[in-house]
Enzyme design. Structure first.
Site, PDB file in Angstrom:
ATOM      1  N   LYS A   1       2.851   7.639  -2.765  1.00 31.08           N
ATOM      2  CA  LYS A   1       3.098   8.769  -1.849  1.00 31.08           C
ATOM      3  C   LYS A   1       3.111  10.097  -2.592  1.00 31.08           C
ATOM      4  O   LYS A   1       2.860  11.144  -2.003  1.00 31.08           O
ATOM      5  CB  LYS A   1       4.443   8.594  -1.152  1.00 31.08           C
ATOM      6  CG  LYS A   1       4.692   7.240  -0.573  1.00 31.08           C
ATOM      7  CD  LYS A   1       3.986   7.049   0.725  1.00 31.08           C
ATOM      8  CE  LYS A   1       4.205   5.640   1.232  1.00 31.08           C
ATOM      9  NZ  LYS A   1       3.750   5.427   2.568  1.00 31.08           N
TER      10      LYS A   1
HETATM   11  C1  LIG Z   1       4.868   0.701  -1.991  1.00 38.48           C
HETATM   12  C2  LIG Z   1       4.052   0.818  -0.739  1.00 38.48           C
HETATM   13  N1  LIG Z   1       2.965   0.058  -0.623  1.00 38.48           N
HETATM   14  C3  LIG Z   1       2.208   0.110   0.472  1.00 38.48           C
HETATM   15  C4  LIG Z   1       2.516   0.927   1.544  1.00 38.48           C
HETATM   16  C5  LIG Z   1       1.615   0.954   2.725  1.00 38.48           C
HETATM   17  O1  LIG Z   1       0.864   2.131   2.765  1.00 38.48           O
HETATM   18  P1  LIG Z   1       0.276   2.634   4.144  1.00 38.48           P
HETATM   19  O2  LIG Z   1       1.449   2.874   5.036  1.00 38.48           O
HETATM   20  O3  LIG Z   1      -0.448   3.884   3.830  1.00 38.48           O
HETATM   21  O4  LIG Z   1      -0.577   1.555   4.660  1.00 38.48           O
HETATM   22  C6  LIG Z   1       3.668   1.723   1.466  1.00 38.48           C
HETATM   23  C7  LIG Z   1       4.106   2.633   2.551  1.00 38.48           C
HETATM   24  O5  LIG Z   1       3.558   2.869   3.529  1.00 38.48           O
HETATM   25  C8  LIG Z   1       4.436   1.688   0.290  1.00 38.48           C
HETATM   26  O6  LIG Z   1       5.504   2.472   0.153  1.00 38.48           O
HETATM   27  N1  LIG Z   2       5.796   2.858   3.697  1.00 34.86           N
HETATM   28  C1  LIG Z   2       6.189   4.120   4.161  1.00 34.86           C
HETATM   29  C2  LIG Z   2       6.340   4.172   5.634  1.00 34.86           C
HETATM   30  C3  LIG Z   2       5.921   5.505   6.170  1.00 34.86           C
HETATM   31  O1  LIG Z   2       4.551   5.591   6.112  1.00 34.86           O
HETATM   32  P1  LIG Z   2       3.726   6.928   5.988  1.00 34.86           P
HETATM   33  O2  LIG Z   2       2.720   6.635   4.930  1.00 34.86           O
HETATM   34  O3  LIG Z   2       3.148   7.165   7.313  1.00 34.86           O
HETATM   35  O4  LIG Z   2       4.639   8.036   5.595  1.00 34.86           O
HETATM   36  C4  LIG Z   2       7.440   4.521   3.411  1.00 34.86           C
HETATM   37  O5  LIG Z   2       7.637   3.989   2.342  1.00 34.86           O
HETATM   38  O6  LIG Z   2       8.201   5.338   3.848  1.00 34.86           O
END
Ligand SMILES: Cc1ncc(COP(=O)(O)O)c(C=O)c1O
Ligand SMILES: N[C@@H](CCOP(=O)(O)O)C(=O)O
Length: 468
Positions: free
Chosen positions: A112
């Protein structure tokens, strides 16, 4: 570049307005009206660039009408200078033609950071120019929250409210959020799950009357286009590092809200040679059921050892649907409406066209721990549980062993010590130096009922200029 809504009823917006808006007024998500396209020659010209320079060149066309190039370059440079590895997104080889791209070298140890450390700077830049203050509202299953807080904790222009499911994120994840004691940071632990948090966030964006016109909401979740934009870059970086544009690549992506893998899909639409995208889920497998069997039906949320993917309603799936329906918003609306009442399927030819690119796998907790142990046994490389799910899916779904397979390493294993311990590997995952005293730091958060009015009243009482 203009941005349009997946539901077709909201006005087209500029990057600056999309950045500040979150959900479109019709409930849809913004996507670029057209995408920049690279020829192989264009991609060749990007080979060998440092990450920050590549990021500037890839992202600038998306923002150019809103931000001067020098300002943008400065923000991008500063963002990625804060990462702990000089390659920013290093590739680690696990086996012949098999890689993990470490996306957890940013300040909060999850992918993120790539988007949210930049988003904080972009927001500050735009809000300073406008002389505006906003309220950020986000939902987190653990990682978005800390990355967003880190990106905005020093901002004069924002108050940030982050909802997390009480007791359902790891202790490290919770502390990364709740030990930031800045006046503009408000952590709310909701007696509910991530879907509940996300629903309340979306409802608040849809009706902002509780703010009484005194401020407006900005999104830090991947409903905000800027999140997706920044994530496209590392797919291109991986491709160029592993032989692109003359060699195709496959990616396996641990998936929850479908934001990360959607960025990979867009990289492919822009001309990057991506042969396969593997959707890797935990037991919350709605996306796996859709990809593997054209069956889209929400289920009951399950709590797993990979809590950041404990999500049953994936926001960004709507962005993919928009494309699968030939960018026909009425069909998207119809599909989503039907999904509220039960199982839905796509027409077979549309689903098959998605299957041409996507594969999927759902991995349970037991197997996740086994994979952590197996990979550690093979290589002494320690995976976090989300990445372990990605590696398992990569190995099981791979179409062609001659095509390099890259699993997105979405988090640092030290964020999830329980899974690491349960896997039985003879090693602890230590937090890096800047977080080494995390467990001793003071925490501040408020536990609230899973109730929209309660959350909104709390926000209205607590944002910094509530009485002005
Ligand atoms: C460690 C981790 N892996 C995978 C994901 C999944 O990513 P996305 O929500 O973009 O599919 C998240 C959060 O969303 C995450 O925090
Ligand atoms: N896995 C995410 C959940 C929120 O998803 P987002 O990518 O739309 O912000 C988290 O760890 O908070």
């Amino acid at each position: 570049m203009r941005y349009i809504s997946t539901r077709g009823q909201a006005p087209a917006l500029s990057f600056e307005d999309v950045l500040l808006q979150g959900l479109a007024t019709d409930g849809g998500l913004y996507v670029p009206e057209t995408l920049p396209r690279y020829t192989p020659e264009d991609l060749m010209a990007l080979r060998g660039l440092p990450y920050d320079e590549l990021a500037c060149r890839v992202m600038y066309p998306f923002v150019e009408e809103s931000i001067a190039e020098d300002d943008f370059r400065a923000m991008v440079r500063e963002t990625y200078a804060g990462f702990a590895h000089r390659a920013v997104a290093p590739l680690v080889q696990l086996d012949a033609n098999e890689w993990v791209m470490e996306l957890f070298r940013g300040p909060t140890l999850a992918f993120k950071d790539f988007a949210l450390q930049l988003l904080g700077r972009l927001l500050d830049h735009v809000l300073e120019k406008r002389g505006q203050h906003v309220v950020i509202l986000g939902a987190t299953s653990g990682d978005t929250g800390s990355a967003a807080i880190e990106g905005c904790r020093h901002s004069e222009h924002v108050d940030i409210f982050i909802l997390h499911p009480h007791g359902r994120v790891s202790e490290v994840q919770r502390r990364q959020m709740t030990t930031v004691l800045s006046d503009n940071v408000h952590n709310i632990a909701v007696d509910g799950n991530f879907d509940d948090c996300q629903k309340m966030v979306k409802a608040s964006f849809a009706d902002q009357s509780f703010l009484e016109g005194k401020t407006s909401l900005v999104a830090v979740n991947s409903i905000n286009w800027a999140r997706i934009m920044a994530q496209i870059v590392y797919y291109i970086y991986a491709s160029l590092a592993l032989g692109g544009p003359h060699r195709s690549l496959a990616f396996s992506v641990p998936t929850g809200n479908f934001g990360d893998i959607f960025a990979g899909y867009l990289a492919r639409q822009m001309g990057v040679p991506v042969q396969q995208l593997v959707v890797a889920t935990n037991q919350n497998d709605i996306l796996h059921r859709f990809i593997s069997g054209n069956h889209y039906e929400t289920g009951k949320l399950q709590h797993t050892l990979s809590p950041s993917m404990d999500i049953t309603i994936s926001s960004n799936f709507e962005r993919l649907l928009f494309d699968l329906y030939g960018r026909h918003p009425e069909s998207v609306v119809q599909f989503l409406k039907s999904a509220e009442h039960g199982a839905v399927s796509l027409e077979n030819d549309r689903w098959k066209s998605a299957r041409g690119l996507f594969d999927s796998l759902s991995v349970n907790d037991e197997r996740t721990c086994e994979v952590i142990a197996e990979v550690y046994g093979e290589t002494e490389y320690l995976l976090d549980p989300h990445t372990a799910i990605g590696v398992e899916a990569a190995r099981r779904c791979r179409r062609d062993a001659t095509v390099p397979m890259v699993t997105m390493g979405t988090a640092h294993p030290a964020k999830f010590p329980d899974a690491v311990t349960r896997s039985g590997v003879p090693r602890e995952a230590a937090l890096p130096e800047h977080l080494s005293d995390l467990m001793e730091r003071e925490e501040r958060f408020t536990v609230l009922d899973n109730d929209l009015a309660t959350i909104q009243q709390f926000m209205a009482r607590n944002w910094r200029y509530a009485d002005s």
